[in-house]
Design a protein around this motif. Sequence first.
Motif, PDB file in Angstrom:
ATOM      1  N   UNK A 199       0.816  -1.217   0.000  1.00  0.00           N
ATOM      2  CA  UNK A 199       0.000   0.000   0.000  1.00  0.00           C
ATOM      3  C   UNK A 199       0.856   1.277   0.000  1.00  0.00           C
ATOM      4  N   UNK A 200       1.755   1.442   0.976  1.00  0.00           N
ATOM      5  CA  UNK A 200       2.578   2.659   0.903  1.00  0.00           C
ATOM      6  C   UNK A 200       3.432   2.736  -0.358  1.00  0.00           C
ATOM      7  N   UNK A 201       3.855   1.605  -0.863  1.00  0.00           N
ATOM      8  CA  UNK A 201       4.679   1.654  -2.083  1.00  0.00           C
ATOM      9  C   UNK A 201       3.912   2.267  -3.257  1.00  0.00           C
ATOM     10  N   UNK A 202       2.672   1.837  -3.400  1.00  0.00           N
ATOM     11  CA  UNK A 202       1.866   2.364  -4.508  1.00  0.00           C
ATOM     12  C   UNK A 202       1.683   3.875  -4.336  1.00  0.00           C
ATOM     13  N   UNK A 203       1.385   4.283  -3.107  1.00  0.00           N
ATOM     14  CA  UNK A 203       1.245   5.717  -2.841  1.00  0.00           C
ATOM     15  C   UNK A 203       2.560   6.437  -3.115  1.00  0.00           C
ATOM     16  N   UNK A 204       3.641   5.857  -2.609  1.00  0.00           N
ATOM     17  CA  UNK A 204       4.943   6.508  -2.757  1.00  0.00           C
ATOM     18  C   UNK A 204       5.308   6.713  -4.217  1.00  0.00           C
ATOM     19  N   UNK A 205       5.027   5.722  -5.021  1.00  0.00           N
ATOM     20  CA  UNK A 205       5.349   5.869  -6.436  1.00  0.00           C
ATOM     21  C   UNK A 205       4.614   7.054  -7.045  1.00  0.00           C
ATOM     22  N   UNK A 206       3.341   7.147  -6.740  1.00  0.00           N
ATOM     23  CA  UNK A 206       2.557   8.258  -7.285  1.00  0.00           C
ATOM     24  C   UNK A 206       3.099   9.589  -6.772  1.00  0.00           C
ATOM     25  N   UNK A 207       3.342   9.652  -5.479  1.00  0.00           N
ATOM     26  CA  UNK A 207       3.835  10.884  -4.874  1.00  0.00           C
ATOM     27  C   UNK A 207       5.178  11.271  -5.472  1.00  0.00           C
ATOM     28  N   UNK A 208       6.033  10.294  -5.573  1.00  0.00           N
ATOM     29  CA  UNK A 208       7.366  10.556  -6.096  1.00  0.00           C
ATOM     30  C   UNK A 208       7.310  11.156  -7.495  1.00  0.00           C
ATOM     31  N   UNK A 209       6.512  10.559  -8.341  1.00  0.00           N
ATOM     32  CA  UNK A 209       6.453  11.049  -9.711  1.00  0.00           C
ATOM     33  C   UNK A 209       5.820  12.432  -9.786  1.00  0.00           C
ATOM     34  N   UNK A 210       4.842  12.675  -8.950  1.00  0.00           N
ATOM     35  CA  UNK A 210       4.230  14.002  -8.961  1.00  0.00           C
ATOM     36  C   UNK A 210       5.240  15.059  -8.554  1.00  0.00           C
ATOM     37  N   UNK A 211       6.003  14.752  -7.521  1.00  0.00           N
ATOM     38  CA  UNK A 211       7.021  15.710  -7.077  1.00  0.00           C
ATOM     39  C   UNK A 211       8.029  15.949  -8.200  1.00  0.00           C
ATOM     40  N   UNK A 212       8.444  14.866  -8.831  1.00  0.00           N
ATOM     41  CA  UNK A 212       9.441  14.998  -9.895  1.00  0.00           C
ATOM     42  C   UNK A 212       8.920  15.865 -11.032  1.00  0.00           C
ATOM     43  N   UNK A 213       7.711  15.565 -11.473  1.00  0.00           N
ATOM     44  CA  UNK A 213       7.164  16.307 -12.616  1.00  0.00           C
ATOM     45  C   UNK A 213       6.879  17.760 -12.230  1.00  0.00           C
ATOM     46  N   UNK A 214       6.430  17.955 -11.021  1.00  0.00           N
ATOM     47  CA  UNK A 214       6.186  19.324 -10.550  1.00  0.00           C
ATOM     48  C   UNK A 214       7.437  20.182 -10.748  1.00  0.00           C
ATOM     49  N   UNK A 215       8.574  19.595 -10.500  1.00  0.00           N
ATOM     50  CA  UNK A 215       9.817  20.358 -10.587  1.00  0.00           C
ATOM     51  C   UNK A 215      10.393  20.422 -11.996  1.00  0.00           C
ATOM     52  N   UNK A 216       9.941  19.521 -12.841  1.00  0.00           N
ATOM     53  CA  UNK A 216      10.513  19.474 -14.186  1.00  0.00           C
ATOM     54  C   UNK A 216       9.652  20.176 -15.217  1.00  0.00           C
ATOM     55  N   UNK A 217       8.394  20.326 -14.907  1.00  0.00           N
ATOM     56  CA  UNK A 217       7.452  20.749 -15.938  1.00  0.00           C
ATOM     57  C   UNK A 217       7.818  22.114 -16.512  1.00  0.00           C
TER      58      UNK A 217
END
Lengths: 284, 284
Positions: free
Chosen positions: A98-116
């Motif tokens: 469960x936390x892994x699935x959440x973490x993956x989503x969170x991680x990618x959102x943070x990454x894209x937020x900074x790259x967009x």
Amino acid sequence: MNYQNLLSSINVTFETLNKSEKKVASAILADPEAATGSSIANLAKKAGVSEPSVNRFCKRFGTAGFPDFKLKLAQCLVSGVKFVNSNVQLNDNVSKYTPKIFDNAIHDLVAIKNQIDLSLVEKVVDQLLSARRIFFFGLGTSGAVARDAENKFFRFDLPVSFHVDVLTMRMLSAAAKPGDLFFMISHTGRTKAIIDAADDAQANGARVVGLTTPGSMLAKKSNFALEVSVSENTEEYMAMTSRIVHLVILDVLATGFILRKGPDFLNHMEKINRSLKPTRYKNN
Amino acid sequence: MNYQNLLSSINVTFETLNKSEKKVASAILADPEAATGSSIANLAKKAGVSEPSVNRFCKRFGTAGFPDFKLKLAQCLVSGVKFVNSNVQLNDNVSKYTPKIFDNAIHDLVAIKNQIDLSLVEKVVDQLLSARRIFFFGLGTSGAVARDAENKFFRFDLPVSFHVDVLTMRMLSAAAKPGDLFFMISHTGRTKAIIDAADDAQANGARVVGLTTPGSMLAKKSNFALEVSVSENTEEYMAMTSRIVHLVILDVLATGFILRKGPDFLNHMEKINRSLKPTRYKNN
DNA sequence: ATACTTTATGTAATTTTATTACAGAATTAC
DNA sequence: GTAATTCTGTAATAAAATTACATAAAGTAT
């Protein structure tokens, strides 16, 4: 090298590091949380190297120095990617996956937020504002995204539709005209029906926006390519985080649209919201 | 006082602070990002106070000192809660509203990740595994979520469908049988068609899972209520983060399903994935 | 194999940064 | 208005990080 993946970076480049750097890397990987709290002297001692070695290590990973490194490390721990492998394992139980699935989503959102690319966002908003018609195309998972997009943009008082039917896509792109905006959603960016439609639409003078993976065929064929790089191992199981990021990007575009329309437009939005009232039971 | 809300804490307790602490608080709130990068001397200067005042400020908020404070501040920035009010403002430009939209999604995902009832997740996975048929119901934005859910679960070799048509919903729930699982998705949890269908389905001996707001009508009427509390101001503009969280929760459930099915099931999944190959152009 | 070059690492000095102790100022209570 | 309390800054101290430099190790060419 950005701080989202600081820990991953350390892990990935581990073999290319030299002796003392490896010692430092090991000490950090062994307990990243602890590393964020310790002084350079402490970490150096734990790793069995000198303080400047730790400092050099930090700079090698693109940070200004040890304090900066700690900061970025701490941030990357929050965003969830504790370890390189936050992939679900076959023997994971509910409290692991469960936390892994959440973490993956969170991680990618943070990454894209900074790259967009903000100027690109602005340009796409311009396109949405000036379009005569908007078509959202997507298949499979991206079909759900396209549907969601339509559900958002139809409120904006302009002709919007979404399509998940490849025949309809062909016909619409064959009949495309200047002023039409084709918003193509495809994580892989290699879906034939979508690429073909992008080609056709563009040949007929319409504009194409692609929401896809960096450098994909779709990205190359789009007038405006919103390139989203997610960490998921695409082929395994099923796409998860790409569509999440796509949805958030569509939220951003929708928000940009509304803001550009100005405050008067909110009345229109309000009217639409009010229309839903009779479909709901009142609160308790 | 936990670090997730360091910034909120500052904001909330602002009025109770004394003069110089207020100055420090203002300086930090004005640009939290900058604060994480500056030295105590720098921040003291910016706030117009002495260095020890900054230090005392940090300790007042439960941190060990200035470096520790910076660390926790940096962490709390990642998780998205930049400001108590990270709502989009009418005069926001692209560089303001874009991170805000992302931050909202990230923040809610972090929150739900920590709140989610794991035993309930497990129970719902059990239900999915033992169901004879599964129906996903949703309207509007949740319709897109239902569609996405179907797109995931149809791979699992069992009869799954999603429905966005209220007449179909009525008919299906009227014809419900024990062994059927009705998965109802509704952020408000007050949508009449969904509530009515939940009632009917349950009356006919089917099980109902609700993915909705805590304490909502749907939550009360469900056999299993996956209650998701998001921070969004639901009524304004349009729902954004609730559906993101819903999608991730469905990912969790789907993952749980696959894992419980065991490794042999992956062959089945693989077969499905392979089927898509001819629909894609090969890489470059 | 040896001398030369390059790269890696540590020592020690320096600089930067943070903390503490204390004293004076401001505020509050009586 | 005085005493007590709380607040805040100065200056000293301590801690931490960085730099410059020297030595050691590894690699290369003859």
